[in-house]
Design an enzyme around this catalytic site. Sequence first.
Site, PDB file in Angstrom:
ATOM      1  N   ASN A 222     -10.183  -0.876   0.376  1.00  0.00           N
ATOM      2  CA  ASN A 222      -8.737  -0.670   0.297  1.00  0.00           C
ATOM      3  C   ASN A 222      -8.235  -1.288  -1.019  1.00  0.00           C
ATOM      4  O   ASN A 222      -8.262  -2.503  -1.182  1.00  0.00           O
ATOM      5  CB  ASN A 222      -8.094  -1.357   1.512  1.00  0.00           C
ATOM      6  CG  ASN A 222      -6.586  -1.280   1.516  1.00  0.00           C
ATOM      7  OD1 ASN A 222      -5.962  -0.965   0.504  1.00  0.00           O
ATOM      8  ND2 ASN A 222      -5.984  -1.605   2.648  1.00  0.00           N
TER       9      ASN A 222
ATOM     10  N   CYS B  88       0.821  -1.226   0.000  1.00  0.00           N
ATOM     11  CA  CYS B  88       0.000   0.000   0.000  1.00  0.00           C
ATOM     12  C   CYS B  88       0.847   1.266   0.000  1.00  0.00           C
ATOM     13  O   CYS B  88       0.318   2.369  -0.135  1.00  0.00           O
ATOM     14  CB  CYS B  88      -0.943  -0.011   1.180  1.00  0.00           C
ATOM     15  SG  CYS B  88      -1.904  -1.520   1.224  1.00  0.00           S
TER      16      CYS B  88
ATOM     17  N   HIS C 287      -3.295   6.942   1.878  1.00  0.00           N
ATOM     18  CA  HIS C 287      -3.731   5.623   1.399  1.00  0.00           C
ATOM     19  C   HIS C 287      -5.087   5.324   2.055  1.00  0.00           C
ATOM     20  O   HIS C 287      -5.275   5.528   3.260  1.00  0.00           O
ATOM     21  CB  HIS C 287      -2.692   4.568   1.772  1.00  0.00           C
ATOM     22  CG  HIS C 287      -3.220   3.173   1.676  1.00  0.00           C
ATOM     23  ND1 HIS C 287      -3.846   2.705   0.553  1.00  0.00           N
ATOM     24  CD2 HIS C 287      -3.241   2.157   2.594  1.00  0.00           C
ATOM     25  CE1 HIS C 287      -4.212   1.453   0.756  1.00  0.00           C
ATOM     26  NE2 HIS C 287      -3.867   1.107   1.987  1.00  0.00           N
TER      27      HIS C 287
HETATM   28  N1  ACO Z   1     -17.652  -8.680  11.197  1.00  0.00           N
HETATM   29  C1  ACO Z   1     -18.029  -8.857  12.472  1.00  0.00           C
HETATM   30  N2  ACO Z   1     -17.167  -9.107  13.479  1.00  0.00           N
HETATM   31  C2  ACO Z   1     -15.861  -9.167  13.141  1.00  0.00           C
HETATM   32  C3  ACO Z   1     -15.394  -9.019  11.829  1.00  0.00           C
HETATM   33  C4  ACO Z   1     -16.351  -8.769  10.836  1.00  0.00           C
HETATM   34  N3  ACO Z   1     -16.020  -8.597   9.544  1.00  0.00           N
HETATM   35  N4  ACO Z   1     -14.055  -9.125  11.823  1.00  0.00           N
HETATM   36  C5  ACO Z   1     -13.686  -9.355  13.097  1.00  0.00           C
HETATM   37  N5  ACO Z   1     -14.773  -9.391  13.894  1.00  0.00           N
HETATM   38  C6  ACO Z   1     -14.847  -9.608  15.342  1.00  0.00           C
HETATM   39  C7  ACO Z   1     -13.594 -10.249  15.891  1.00  0.00           C
HETATM   40  O1  ACO Z   1     -13.646 -11.642  15.765  1.00  0.00           O
HETATM   41  C8  ACO Z   1     -13.639  -9.781  17.331  1.00  0.00           C
HETATM   42  O2  ACO Z   1     -14.524 -10.585  18.037  1.00  0.00           O
HETATM   43  P1  ACO Z   1     -14.219 -11.030  19.573  1.00  0.00           P
HETATM   44  O3  ACO Z   1     -14.169  -9.727  20.325  1.00  0.00           O
HETATM   45  O4  ACO Z   1     -15.363 -11.883  19.899  1.00  0.00           O
HETATM   46  O5  ACO Z   1     -12.898 -11.715  19.514  1.00  0.00           O
HETATM   47  C9  ACO Z   1     -14.255  -8.382  17.240  1.00  0.00           C
HETATM   48  O6  ACO Z   1     -14.932  -8.349  15.975  1.00  0.00           O
HETATM   49  C10 ACO Z   1     -13.236  -7.264  17.286  1.00  0.00           C
HETATM   50  O7  ACO Z   1     -12.169  -7.577  16.381  1.00  0.00           O
HETATM   51  P2  ACO Z   1     -10.936  -6.637  16.214  1.00  0.00           P
HETATM   52  O8  ACO Z   1      -9.960  -7.284  15.308  1.00  0.00           O
HETATM   53  O9  ACO Z   1     -10.475  -6.178  17.545  1.00  0.00           O
HETATM   54  O10 ACO Z   1     -11.633  -5.392  15.473  1.00  0.00           O
HETATM   55  P3  ACO Z   1     -11.028  -4.003  15.151  1.00  0.00           P
HETATM   56  O11 ACO Z   1     -11.811  -2.936  15.768  1.00  0.00           O
HETATM   57  O12 ACO Z   1      -9.531  -3.984  15.349  1.00  0.00           O
HETATM   58  O13 ACO Z   1     -11.297  -3.901  13.595  1.00  0.00           O
HETATM   59  C11 ACO Z   1     -10.106  -4.062  11.562  1.00  0.00           C
HETATM   60  C12 ACO Z   1     -10.704  -4.821  12.715  1.00  0.00           C
HETATM   61  C13 ACO Z   1     -11.219  -3.345  10.817  1.00  0.00           C
HETATM   62  C14 ACO Z   1      -9.433  -5.049  10.620  1.00  0.00           C
HETATM   63  C15 ACO Z   1      -9.086  -3.030  12.094  1.00  0.00           C
HETATM   64  O14 ACO Z   1      -8.183  -3.654  12.975  1.00  0.00           O
HETATM   65  C16 ACO Z   1      -8.321  -2.374  11.015  1.00  0.00           C
HETATM   66  O15 ACO Z   1      -8.880  -1.643  10.228  1.00  0.00           O
HETATM   67  N6  ACO Z   1      -6.987  -2.569  10.963  1.00  0.00           N
HETATM   68  C17 ACO Z   1      -6.177  -1.997   9.953  1.00  0.00           C
HETATM   69  C18 ACO Z   1      -6.296  -2.856   8.767  1.00  0.00           C
HETATM   70  C19 ACO Z   1      -5.806  -2.174   7.544  1.00  0.00           C
HETATM   71  O16 ACO Z   1      -6.114  -1.036   7.297  1.00  0.00           O
HETATM   72  N7  ACO Z   1      -5.046  -2.916   6.794  1.00  0.00           N
HETATM   73  C20 ACO Z   1      -4.575  -2.511   5.575  1.00  0.00           C
HETATM   74  C21 ACO Z   1      -3.467  -1.503   5.699  1.00  0.00           C
HETATM   75  S1  ACO Z   1      -2.071  -1.957   4.872  1.00  0.00           S
HETATM   76  C22 ACO Z   1      -2.554  -2.435   3.414  1.00  0.00           C
HETATM   77  O17 ACO Z   1      -3.401  -1.767   2.915  1.00  0.00           O
HETATM   78  C23 ACO Z   1      -2.085  -3.668   2.782  1.00  0.00           C
END
Ligand code: ACO
Length: 307
Positions: free
Chosen positions: A264, A111, A234
């Site tokens: 993304n 990215c 990004h």
């Molecule tokens: N729908 C519903 N629930 C979900 C989902 C989903 N799609 N995905 C995860 N959960 C659940 C998890 O299992 C967890 O459940 P639990 O509490 O029972 O264990 C709960 O939701 C919370 O999960 P987290 O991983 O803590 O959620 P978070 O608020 O961190 O959001 C996310 C996850 C959206 C992936 C976030 O961490 C994020 O955006 N991270 C950055 C990712 C990113 O931008 N990556 C790309 C950048 S680099 C590149 O582009 C290659």
Amino acid sequence: MIGKICGTGSYVPVEYMDNHELSRTVETSDEWIRERTGIVKRHIAKEDTTVSMAVKAAKQALTDSELCEEEIDLLIVSTISSNVILPCTACEVQKEIHAINATCFDLNAACTGFLFAYNTAQAYIAAGMCKNVLLIGAECLSTLIDWKDRTTCILFGDGAGAVVLRAEKGNLYRTVSCSDGRKGTALTCDMGDYIKMNGQEVFKFAVRQVPEAIAGVLKENNLKEEDIAHFILHQANRRIVEAVARRMNVELDKFPMNLQEYGNTSSASIPLLLDEMNRQGKLKRGQKLILAGFGAGLSWGASVLEW
Ligand code: ACO
């Protein structure tokens, strides 16, 4: 000499998948995805490939630039999702658009790829190695996604963006560009496998490093936040963009977003947004923008762009 953007283009597949549709295949909901990411839908290639999307974006950018394909002497494609390993995507694009005088290569920095490709193009121009550069970010990430993994499949989409840079007299801006391979396990994709990510680690990394990189690039160039018309980040997650704006104490209006529409798109996200803003007349000659990328590697950085 400096490379000035004289044309932009973009392309996304017509087919898309919204959050409601996704919630019929994995346990998730429109509400959860919107709240955690800001994403509403993502375009998914059915007939298109990384090459075909790159070609469509490139043709638009060339038309906008008023340069002809033979005038392009460097063609870089930033991608992590090339159709094949060899030949490189840039050579495939060259063949399709007849940019017969271009040196062509791909660049893989996930990215942050478009930002590093932009810096590479500027360095080639400053060294007098080329005059007209076609720079493309193109991704078919739907082929690298495990559609049963709700932690990743909600995030990514397909598309391409392109810019044409033309050498003009001017001073090169200093840039901030960083990589840390020790943290590479946070975001991986093994050969033949799917993208795997530690979402929280990537989130924390982005929110910490991006404001630092932007502060660094402003300082290096004796600029202040108020000198910048738009901060083009990004497009990974609305919450990341909001957190960066908050940390920098800059109003969110200066951080344009289109991730709600595309998800993304990795390398494609910055040029896609630039093209959209250009076509909407939101970019004015002489304005200073900051481009900031972050992603797998880990890699990140920020550059000043004068429109
Ligand atoms: N729908 C519903 N629930 C979900 C989902 C989903 N799609 N995905 C995860 N959960 C659940 C998890 O299992 C967890 O459940 P639990 O509490 O029972 O264990 C709960 O939701 C919370 O999960 P987290 O991983 O803590 O959620 P978070 O608020 O961190 O959001 C996310 C996850 C959206 C992936 C976030 O961490 C994020 O955006 N991270 C950055 C990712 C990113 O931008 N990556 C790309 C950048 S680099 C590149 O582009 C290659």
